[in-house]
Design an enzyme around this catalytic site. Structure first.
Site, PDB file in Angstrom:
ATOM      1  N   GLU A 170      45.543 -59.691  -8.746  1.00  0.00           N
ATOM      2  CA  GLU A 170      45.220 -58.282  -8.483  1.00  0.00           C
ATOM      3  C   GLU A 170      43.745 -58.031  -8.750  1.00  0.00           C
ATOM      4  O   GLU A 170      43.318 -57.962  -9.908  1.00  0.00           O
ATOM      5  CB  GLU A 170      46.058 -57.345  -9.367  1.00  0.00           C
ATOM      6  CG  GLU A 170      47.511 -57.317  -8.983  1.00  0.00           C
ATOM      7  CD  GLU A 170      48.320 -56.339  -9.823  1.00  0.00           C
ATOM      8  OE1 GLU A 170      47.745 -55.368 -10.358  1.00  0.00           O
ATOM      9  OE2 GLU A 170      49.536 -56.573  -9.950  1.00  0.00           O
ATOM     10  N   GLU A 210      53.177 -58.893 -15.060  1.00  0.00           N
ATOM     11  CA  GLU A 210      52.327 -58.580 -16.213  1.00  0.00           C
ATOM     12  C   GLU A 210      53.133 -58.427 -17.498  1.00  0.00           C
ATOM     13  O   GLU A 210      52.835 -57.567 -18.329  1.00  0.00           O
ATOM     14  CB  GLU A 210      51.526 -57.291 -15.971  1.00  0.00           C
ATOM     15  CG  GLU A 210      50.540 -57.389 -14.833  1.00  0.00           C
ATOM     16  CD  GLU A 210      49.577 -56.211 -14.796  1.00  0.00           C
ATOM     17  OE1 GLU A 210      49.983 -55.119 -15.215  1.00  0.00           O
ATOM     18  OE2 GLU A 210      48.441 -56.396 -14.348  1.00  0.00           O
TER      19      GLU A 210
HETATM   20  C1  GAL Z   1      48.768 -53.544 -12.572  1.00  0.00           C
HETATM   21  C2  GAL Z   1      50.158 -53.687 -11.995  1.00  0.00           C
HETATM   22  C3  GAL Z   1      50.236 -53.159 -10.572  1.00  0.00           C
HETATM   23  C4  GAL Z   1      49.588 -51.797 -10.513  1.00  0.00           C
HETATM   24  C5  GAL Z   1      48.174 -51.886 -11.019  1.00  0.00           C
HETATM   25  C6  GAL Z   1      47.424 -50.571 -11.040  1.00  0.00           C
HETATM   26  O1  GAL Z   1      48.787 -53.595 -13.937  1.00  0.00           O
HETATM   27  O2  GAL Z   1      50.553 -55.037 -11.997  1.00  0.00           O
HETATM   28  O3  GAL Z   1      51.558 -53.103 -10.163  1.00  0.00           O
HETATM   29  O4  GAL Z   1      50.332 -50.918 -11.283  1.00  0.00           O
HETATM   30  O5  GAL Z   1      48.186 -52.306 -12.338  1.00  0.00           O
HETATM   31  O6  GAL Z   1      47.354 -50.030  -9.784  1.00  0.00           O
END
Ligand code: GAL
Length: 833
Positions: free
Chosen positions: A262, A192
């Site tokens: 994600e 990110e």
């Molecule tokens: C994203 C990040 C993950 C985790 C998630 C929140 O921004 O890539 O590693 O932190 O947020 O749980």
């Protein structure tokens, strides 16, 4: 001569066997080699376009003993792929000293993934965020002269490249990459970065480009991804993260497949904040919408969240549990109905994989907020449809003419096979809900506690191991060897200043314990982990006064531009004594003496086997006494259900079972909704899920139960050791096992409800109604309509059975037909296991 020929034969034999081994492994590798490519938005495995369901399981958040079961349950839940980050700090805790043993053996983790017949995604980072301490970067990096993290800085890039190469080489050596016959189909560099890149300016852009080149030069034979990086250079595939896939979002190259790295399945837990729950209906909705719109791979973040053991939790204030309301709970038990509802969704999607993966689709608006998307496999002429209703309030009856009429609840998507048969709707949950209970241990209930006080003499006398004429930054000083850093100084007080003063400490540390002239004067902490001002009255004496301040951190920040530079501890202060008439003595540039960590940590009090100092006291157990170590022995609860320890009564500190860190505890940190928001124990799945809705458990400890993995325990005596810094009462502590106590069903007319008690028999049906009930599992209430026979039908079908299956229809419950065609009835059942 003899010797010579023996040697020669031996060498020949060795040579031949090596050759044989080599060619067999080549053959094996070749036989199983998998080619991963992409084109026209399709992700191709051996040339076949695929639709893949993935889920995150972070190996250090469980134990190696748990991995096979977690991965198997993920497979049964319909996953094709397991994704994990690599956690640099646990692998290289000291520069060039590596650890890949136990639950950080990532090679073994991926081997288990492969044995289960699943693929893997390797997110190297090596910056990972992940609510992990310092975003996964080892603290020693911070002290490399001239280093600047995550930007065009040679020192950082060198270390990043060395570590990335190390991981890639290990993976190659273990044949983990798909072209070598291994499970790994995609790899990620950075994490990110696009979201935080702006403030790094041009240097940030150069770093991002360098990261891509460096990754590519690793030559791993599979595609690389960069998540949340819109300007990712080719051939990096940029992917998206979030609660939902963005409808209009596409990767920056038409060749690249649309992937959602994600899908936040709910959220993590922080000290002082409530739990997070995200309804299965909403997660399923998000997934269906993503595939409706041409997505080819989505990854649940997390599929199993697990536990932040030891001091691995990030900051500010990430709790020890990382349950995440994921489909597999912290202990690996199915989180129902989420696990089952998503499993059904995966089955529905996979049944149409050959059609969907071709990515040939058209959208048609049926009515306001209702869209029909038709996928067509042009060679087989087979079709599959998604019918979505994005209205957050209105249910609709969508009319597809000759293809039928469909009841579409608000905020839901139906999956229609052949575009005329509903096989799944994201809001129609027929999977049972588990109500878990913590059962008292059947083995040990009474504990004998022993204790010893943290030896404070040196710290209270100002004896540290180094000095400075300023207030130092905590992480640079401790290199994270401990959460604790003593700041000690002395001050000469004369008559004119007076004896009563206020001690004022401005700290960016999380917790502060203060002592003046060897007397504890109090503790305080930041409510959100972002620093605070400590002020307490103190009584001084004429002449030299000693001040000893113990600053404690609760996980280092893991996210944001320049997050690594956020100061911690009493750095800069000021530390002041404010006397009568506001006369201030500023002690900030005094000579300060420093001591890293507790004596108990140095002497390994937490591990009975390693500690040289075996003297524990059995007498007069001190209660509410800060800076105390407690120890007890206990027997592991019998059976195989997961074990938790209830630490209610304790203040704040660290816990160890048989010397293994089970994490920080802080049950006195009570959950409060963030300002301007409200907690709620019920959660409407409809409408956008965001950072502050669906927050249960306000007013309760942010974490009361702590996971003690079975593999940390043995059959004989086990030791629980606690370090308590605030003052606590260990006498209520007990061990419990987590089990499914009750199961509920809440199924719409037309579906089949299956109830089962995880292998044990259903011993009672407490509640059953077929109509328009209210409430949720655990608190169902009858509505205005009900079929009187419902309970007896359920009792007959389920009592004494390991599982039962009910056809949810008017006929089953003795009604002639449903009296309302537009709003179907629901069956609600609550059974006891
Ligand atoms: C994203 C990040 C993950 C985790 C998630 C929140 O921004 O890539 O590693 O932190 O947020 O749980």
């Amino acid at each position: 001569m003899m010797e010579y020929s023996w040697r020669r034969e031996m060498l020949l034999f060795l040579g031949l066997s090596l050759l044989l081994c080599f060619s067999t492994s080549l053959l094996l590798a070749h036989a199983a080699a998998t080619q991963i490519t992409y084109d026209n938005g399709q992700l191709l495995i051996n040339g076949e376009p695929r639709i893949l369901i993935s889920g995150s399981i972070h190996y250090p958040r469980s134990t190696a003993e748990m991995w096979p079961d977690l991965i198997q349950k993920a497979k049964e839940g319909g996953l094709d792929v397991i994704e994990t980050y690599i956690f640099w700090d646990v692998h290289e805790p000291h520069r060039r000293e590596y650890n890949f043993e136990g639950n950080v053996n990532f090679v073994k983790f991926f081997k288990i993934v492969q044995e289960a017949g699943l693929y893997g995604i390797l997110r190297i980072g090596p910056y990972v965020c992940a609510e992990w301490n310092y975003g996964g970067l080892p603290m020693w990096l911070h002290n490399i002269p001239g280093i600047e993290f995550r930007t065009d800085n040679q020192a950082y890039k060198d270390e990043m490249q060395i570590f990335t190469t190390k991981i890639v080489d290990m993976a190659k050596q273990a044949n983990l990459f798909a072209p070598q016959g291994g499970p790994i189909i995609l790899a990620q560099i950075e994490n990110e970065y696009g979201d935080v890149m702006g403030p790094y300016g041009e240097a940030g852009v150069r770093y991002m480009q360098w990261s891509a080149k460096m990754a590519e030069s690793q030559n791993i034979g599979i595609p690389w991804i960069m998540c949340q990086q819109e300007n990712a250079p080719q051939p990096m595939i940029n992917t998206e993260n979030g609660f939902y896939g963005k409808w209009d979002w596409k990767p920056n190259n038409p060749k690249s497949p649309k992937m959602w790295t994600e899908n936040w399945i709910a959220s993590f837990r922080s000290w002082g904040l409530p739990a997070r729950h995200r309804a299965a209906e909403d997660v399923a909705y998000a997934v269906a919408r993503f595939f409706q719109n041409g997505g080819v791979l989505q990854n649940y973040y997390m599929y199993h969240g697990g536990t932040n053991f030891g001091r691995t939790a990030g900051g500010p204030y990430i709790a020890t549990t990382y349950d995440y309301d994921a489909p597999l709970d912290e202990y690996g038990i199915l989180n129902q109905p989420k696990w089952g509802h998503l499993k059904q969704l995966h089955e529905a999607i996979k049944s149409a994989e050959k059609i969907l993966a071709k990515l040939s689709s058209t959208h048609k608006d049926i009515q306001n907020n209702v869209t029909l998307t038709t996928f067509m496999n042009n060679s087989t002429r087979k079709s599959f449809c998604f019918l979505s209703n994005i209205d957050p309030k209105l249910d609709v009856n969508a009319d597809l003419g000759k293809n039928g009429k469909y009841f579409l609840p608000a905020w839901s998507v139906s999956l229609l096979s052949d575009c005329n048969k509903e096989i799944y709707n994201t809001a129609k949950v027929s999977t049972q809900t588990y109500l878990k209970t913590n059962k008292p241990s059947n083995v040990d209930t009474q504990f004998n506690w022993e204790w010893k006080a943290e030896p404070l003499n040196d710290a209270l006398n100002g004896m540290g191991s180094s000095t400075a004429n300023k207030l130092l930054e905590q992480k640079a000083t401790t290199v994270d060897a401990s959460d604790y850093l003593w700041y000690m100084t002395s001050v000469n007080i004369d008559n004119s200043f007076g004896k009563k003063a206020i001690l004022h400490v401005n700290t960016t540390g999380h917790v502060l314990h203060a002592y003046v002239n060897k007397k504890r004067i109090g503790s305080d902490w930041s409510s959100d982990g972002k620093g605070f001002v400590f002020e307490k009255p103190v009584t001084l004496k004429e002449g030299i006064n000693h001040l000893s301040l113990l600053s404690a951190t609760v996980g280092y920040k893991n996210y944001g531009s320049f997050y690594d530079m956020v100061p911690n501890g009493i750095v800069g202060g000021p530390v002041q004594l404010i006397g009568n008439g506001n006369v201030t003595k500023d002690l900030s540039s005094n000579e300060w003496s420093y001591k890293i960590g507790l004596n108990g940590e140095h002497e390994k009090f937490y591990d009975d086997k390693l500690s040289q100092n075996q003297i524990w006291s059995l007498e007069a157990l001190p209660l509410k006494k800060p800076m105390t170590w407690y120890k007890t022995t206990f027997k592991a609860p019998s059976g195989s259900d997961p074990v938790v320890v209830d630490l209610l009564g304790m203040g704040k500190g660290h816990a160890w079972a048989n010397g293994q860190g089970i994490g920080r505890f802080w049950p006195t940190m009570i959950a409060k909704a963030p300002q301007g928001t409200e907690c709620s124990d019920t959660c409407d799945y409809r409408g956008q899920f965001h950072d502050t809705n669906c927050m249960p458990d306000c007013g309760l400890p942010s974490q009361r139960w702590y996971h003690v993995p079975r593999s940390f325990l043995n059959n004989g005596d086990n030791t629980l050791i606690l370090f308590e810094e605030m003052g606590g009462n260990p006498t209520q502590i007990n061990f419990k096992t987590v089990t499914v106590g009750k199961v509920c069903g809440n199924a719409l007319e037309g579906s089949i409800l299956e109830l089962s008690c995880k292998g044990s028999k259903i011993s009672d049906v407490e509640f059953a109604t077929f109509g328009d009930h209210q409430g949720k599992c655990g608190s169902f209430k009858k509505g205005s309509s009900d079929a009187p026979d419902t309970l007896s039908v359920l009792l007959k079908a389920c009592l004494g059975k390991v599982s039962c299956s009910i056809n949810v229809s008017a006929a089953t419950f003795g009604l002639s037909s449903s009296n309302s065609a537009t709003t179907p009835k629901r069956l609600a059942v609550q059974a006891v296991c």
